[in-house]
Write a protein that holds these residues in place. Structure first.
Motif, PDB file in Angstrom:
ATOM      1  N   TYR A 182     -96.956 -12.643  38.034  1.00  0.00           N
ATOM      2  CA  TYR A 182     -97.191 -13.551  39.468  1.00  0.00           C
ATOM      3  C   TYR A 182     -97.010 -14.803  38.605  1.00  0.00           C
ATOM      4  O   TYR A 182     -97.133 -16.151  39.323  1.00  0.00           O
ATOM      5  CB  TYR A 182     -98.672 -13.575  39.547  1.00  0.00           C
ATOM      6  CG  TYR A 182     -98.968 -12.089  39.789  1.00  0.00           C
ATOM      7  CD1 TYR A 182     -98.909 -11.760  41.288  1.00  0.00           C
ATOM      8  CD2 TYR A 182     -99.755 -11.269  38.874  1.00  0.00           C
ATOM      9  CE1 TYR A 182     -99.780 -11.053  42.037  1.00  0.00           C
ATOM     10  CE2 TYR A 182     -99.676 -10.311  39.636  1.00  0.00           C
ATOM     11  CZ  TYR A 182    -100.239  -9.793  41.354  1.00  0.00           C
ATOM     12  OH  TYR A 182    -100.076  -8.609  41.231  1.00  0.00           O
ATOM     13  N   ASN A 184     -94.165 -16.640  38.994  1.00  0.00           N
ATOM     14  CA  ASN A 184     -93.958 -17.663  40.080  1.00  0.00           C
ATOM     15  C   ASN A 184     -94.595 -18.741  40.466  1.00  0.00           C
ATOM     16  O   ASN A 184     -94.861 -19.704  41.520  1.00  0.00           O
ATOM     17  CB  ASN A 184     -93.031 -16.791  41.156  1.00  0.00           C
ATOM     18  CG  ASN A 184     -92.069 -16.098  40.314  1.00  0.00           C
ATOM     19  OD1 ASN A 184     -91.832 -15.523  39.796  1.00  0.00           O
ATOM     20  ND2 ASN A 184     -90.972 -17.347  40.416  1.00  0.00           N
ATOM     21  N   PHE A 185     -95.848 -18.130  40.651  1.00  0.00           N
ATOM     22  CA  PHE A 185     -97.060 -18.796  41.339  1.00  0.00           C
ATOM     23  C   PHE A 185     -97.491 -19.471  40.641  1.00  0.00           C
ATOM     24  O   PHE A 185     -98.835 -20.644  40.674  1.00  0.00           O
ATOM     25  CB  PHE A 185     -97.653 -18.285  41.430  1.00  0.00           C
ATOM     26  CG  PHE A 185     -97.286 -17.191  43.317  1.00  0.00           C
ATOM     27  CD1 PHE A 185     -96.920 -17.698  44.000  1.00  0.00           C
ATOM     28  CD2 PHE A 185     -97.295 -15.862  42.639  1.00  0.00           C
ATOM     29  CE1 PHE A 185     -96.243 -16.551  45.363  1.00  0.00           C
ATOM     30  CE2 PHE A 185     -96.492 -14.808  43.513  1.00  0.00           C
ATOM     31  CZ  PHE A 185     -95.971 -15.738  44.560  1.00  0.00           C
ATOM     32  N   LYS A 209     -92.926  -9.426  43.851  1.00  0.00           N
ATOM     33  CA  LYS A 209     -93.701 -10.482  44.008  1.00  0.00           C
ATOM     34  C   LYS A 209     -93.379 -11.635  45.232  1.00  0.00           C
ATOM     35  O   LYS A 209     -92.790 -11.677  46.435  1.00  0.00           O
ATOM     36  CB  LYS A 209     -95.317 -11.081  43.237  1.00  0.00           C
ATOM     37  CG  LYS A 209     -95.596  -9.572  42.444  1.00  0.00           C
ATOM     38  CD  LYS A 209     -96.425  -9.015  43.082  1.00  0.00           C
ATOM     39  CE  LYS A 209     -97.182  -7.459  42.602  1.00  0.00           C
ATOM     40  NZ  LYS A 209     -97.604  -6.824  43.113  1.00  0.00           N
ATOM     41  N   ALA A 210     -92.712 -12.160  44.505  1.00  0.00           N
ATOM     42  CA  ALA A 210     -92.031 -13.884  45.053  1.00  0.00           C
ATOM     43  C   ALA A 210     -90.747 -13.630  45.351  1.00  0.00           C
ATOM     44  O   ALA A 210     -90.954 -13.856  46.391  1.00  0.00           O
ATOM     45  CB  ALA A 210     -92.730 -14.733  43.622  1.00  0.00           C
ATOM     46  N   TRP A 211     -90.640 -12.425  44.530  1.00  0.00           N
ATOM     47  CA  TRP A 211     -89.210 -12.399  45.317  1.00  0.00           C
ATOM     48  C   TRP A 211     -88.630 -11.406  46.248  1.00  0.00           C
ATOM     49  O   TRP A 211     -87.709 -11.479  47.397  1.00  0.00           O
ATOM     50  CB  TRP A 211     -88.107 -11.785  44.415  1.00  0.00           C
ATOM     51  CG  TRP A 211     -87.393 -12.463  43.162  1.00  0.00           C
ATOM     52  CD1 TRP A 211     -88.396 -13.486  42.423  1.00  0.00           C
ATOM     53  CD2 TRP A 211     -86.243 -13.116  43.541  1.00  0.00           C
ATOM     54  NE1 TRP A 211     -87.605 -14.402  41.737  1.00  0.00           N
ATOM     55  CE2 TRP A 211     -86.804 -14.554  42.366  1.00  0.00           C
ATOM     56  CE3 TRP A 211     -86.130 -13.789  44.515  1.00  0.00           C
ATOM     57  CZ2 TRP A 211     -85.507 -15.479  42.405  1.00  0.00           C
ATOM     58  CZ3 TRP A 211     -84.933 -14.262  44.118  1.00  0.00           C
ATOM     59  CH2 TRP A 211     -84.335 -15.710  43.310  1.00  0.00           C
ATOM     60  N   ILE A 258     -86.569 -18.450  48.358  1.00  0.00           N
ATOM     61  CA  ILE A 258     -88.087 -17.905  47.514  1.00  0.00           C
ATOM     62  C   ILE A 258     -88.943 -19.626  47.731  1.00  0.00           C
ATOM     63  O   ILE A 258     -90.457 -19.385  47.135  1.00  0.00           O
ATOM     64  CB  ILE A 258     -87.880 -17.612  46.370  1.00  0.00           C
ATOM     65  CG1 ILE A 258     -86.704 -15.767  47.236  1.00  0.00           C
ATOM     66  CG2 ILE A 258     -88.856 -16.870  45.422  1.00  0.00           C
ATOM     67  CD1 ILE A 258     -86.997 -15.097  47.657  1.00  0.00           C
ATOM     68  N   ILE A 262     -92.830 -19.762  48.129  1.00  0.00           N
ATOM     69  CA  ILE A 262     -93.693 -20.375  47.346  1.00  0.00           C
ATOM     70  C   ILE A 262     -94.571 -21.448  47.502  1.00  0.00           C
ATOM     71  O   ILE A 262     -95.577 -21.464  47.470  1.00  0.00           O
ATOM     72  CB  ILE A 262     -93.227 -19.498  45.591  1.00  0.00           C
ATOM     73  CG1 ILE A 262     -92.430 -18.758  45.300  1.00  0.00           C
ATOM     74  CG2 ILE A 262     -94.292 -20.640  44.699  1.00  0.00           C
ATOM     75  CD1 ILE A 262     -92.028 -18.723  44.143  1.00  0.00           C
ATOM     76  N   THR A 265     -96.474 -20.560  50.126  1.00  0.00           N
ATOM     77  CA  THR A 265     -97.610 -19.832  48.809  1.00  0.00           C
ATOM     78  C   THR A 265     -99.102 -20.499  48.789  1.00  0.00           C
ATOM     79  O   THR A 265    -100.129 -19.983  49.107  1.00  0.00           O
ATOM     80  CB  THR A 265     -97.115 -18.049  48.486  1.00  0.00           C
ATOM     81  OG1 THR A 265     -96.538 -17.681  49.267  1.00  0.00           O
ATOM     82  CG2 THR A 265     -98.712 -17.818  47.787  1.00  0.00           C
ATOM     83  N   ASN A 291    -100.645 -15.134  44.005  1.00  0.00           N
ATOM     84  CA  ASN A 291    -100.642 -15.538  45.100  1.00  0.00           C
ATOM     85  C   ASN A 291    -102.445 -14.435  45.653  1.00  0.00           C
ATOM     86  O   ASN A 291    -101.458 -14.135  46.924  1.00  0.00           O
ATOM     87  CB  ASN A 291     -99.203 -14.853  45.733  1.00  0.00           C
ATOM     88  CG  ASN A 291     -99.473 -13.187  45.088  1.00  0.00           C
ATOM     89  OD1 ASN A 291     -99.482 -12.796  44.556  1.00  0.00           O
ATOM     90  ND2 ASN A 291     -98.681 -12.757  45.994  1.00  0.00           N
TER      91      ASN A 291
END
Length: 348
Positions: A182, A184-185, A209-211, A258, A262, A265, A291
């Motif tokens: 996780y 990226n968040f 996840k993010a991708w 992306i 993000i 999100t 996320n």
């Protein structure tokens, strides 16, 4: 002091990996009659009759451009779960060695330990979901090979204190695996930047996840060259299929999309936190770098079952250690979040 040869299984040290047709010849040619493939093609619009690149060179090259890590320090697997399993099979002798996990955390560490007949020693997180360094130190013995740390953590959502992870890396003679599914968040920077500082560090990331590629099953491990060489030796020869490689490569060219998702999100995460606080059955909402959010409620089972009856599925984590009464809610689209909030207004 950490030395990979001190923790590697003897049979893995002596293992001769399977040599595939694509390992023995990697150049260009007009006629390939070496791998017993169907020379006529595939009954599809795209041709998948040829075996995929066993080391995913083009995909790793693109990952290098994004992450700044050389291909020799990257393992690509059939999801991060494959990387987790390979670490067990490479470094842990069944029935002898042990690993440390820090619940509440991602359940696959325990499952992989059970599958590989390796003891998983549990050292609970503190009440604020941080590492109990003293407890971990007491749990380590000469047979402890791996420590798994999920950061941001699942299901709690928080990032683990960076200095505490570095303390383990500097003092533990086995591998410290930091699972960044996780990241990226998160407001915390990735541990990938520390690979040159710690030879015993393994960082896991994913495109699930993010991708937005959960259905393709593409995970990554970043580590020293000697650890990656071991993982490549143990993995199946063609562990990531050609369709996943091609589609992942295409997706990795859409960074702007992306980043936009993000950002949205995180906005929706803040919205959920703000609005859920208004419900009297919500006792607490824990800080999240992921996320999803972990919500402590007065009656998790009743709320969960009510939402299921309305066609809304969240995750009931009330039976997980230190998560009593808690529900884990993934951040959805604005419309999905509106539906959730409006439905909860009618909960009695």
């Amino acid at each position: 002091m950490y030395n990979i040869n001190n923790i590697l299984r003897e049979n893995i040290k002596n293992l001769t990996p399977y040599s595939s047709a694509r390992d023995e010849y990697q150049g260009e040619a007009s006629v390939f009659l070496d791998a017993n493939e169907n020379a006529f093609g595939s009954p599809l619009n795209q041709q998948f009759n040829r075996y995929p690149d066993p080391l995913q060179y083009q995909l790793k090259k693109r990952i290098t451009e994004i992450k700044g890590v050389p291909p020799r320090n990257i393992f690509v697997g059939n999801g991060s779960d494959e990387a987790i399993d390979i670490l067990f099979r490479s470094f842990c002798n069944p029935g002898v060695d042990n690993v440390i996990i820090v619940p509440p955390t991602y359940g696959m560490y325990q499952v992989s330990a059970n599958i590989n007949d390796v003891e998983a020693r549990k050292v609970l997180l503190t009440e604020d979901y941080q590492l109990n360094l003293e407890g971990i130190a007491e749990a380590i013995d000469e047979h402890t090979k791996l420590i798994f740390i999920c950061s941001p953590n699942n299901p709690t959502g928080n990032s683990i204190n960076r200095a505490d992870v570095e303390t383990l890396l500097a003092n533990f003679n086995g591998l410290v695996i930091v699972d960044e599914a996780y990241i990226n968040f998160s407001r915390q920077k990735t541990f990938i930047q520390e690979l040159t500082e710690y030879a015993n560090l393994v960082v896991l990331q994913t495109l699930s996840k993010a991708w937005g590629l959960a259905g393709l099953r593409v995970g990554m491990a970043f580590a020293s060259e000697e650890i990656i060489e071991v993982m490549n030796k143990v993995k199946p020869p063609y562990n990531v299929n050609e369709a996943s490689q091609q589609l992942a490569l295409e997706a990795l060219s859409n960074i702007d999309q992306i980043n936009s998702w993000i950002k949205e999100t995180l906005t929706q995460r803040d919205r959920l936190v703000l609005e859920l606080k208004n419900f009297d059955f919500v006792l607490d909402i824990y800080p999240s770098d992921a996320n999803f959010i972990l919500v402590k409620t007065t009656d998790a089972n009743k709320i969960y079952n009510y939402l299921v009856s309305k066609g809304i599925i969240i995750r009931n984590r009330s039976k997980v250690e230190l998560c009593e009464g808690c529900l884990r809610i993934t951040v959805g689209t604005p419309d999905e979040n509106t539906t959730l909030l409006q439905t909860l207004q009618n909960f009695k």
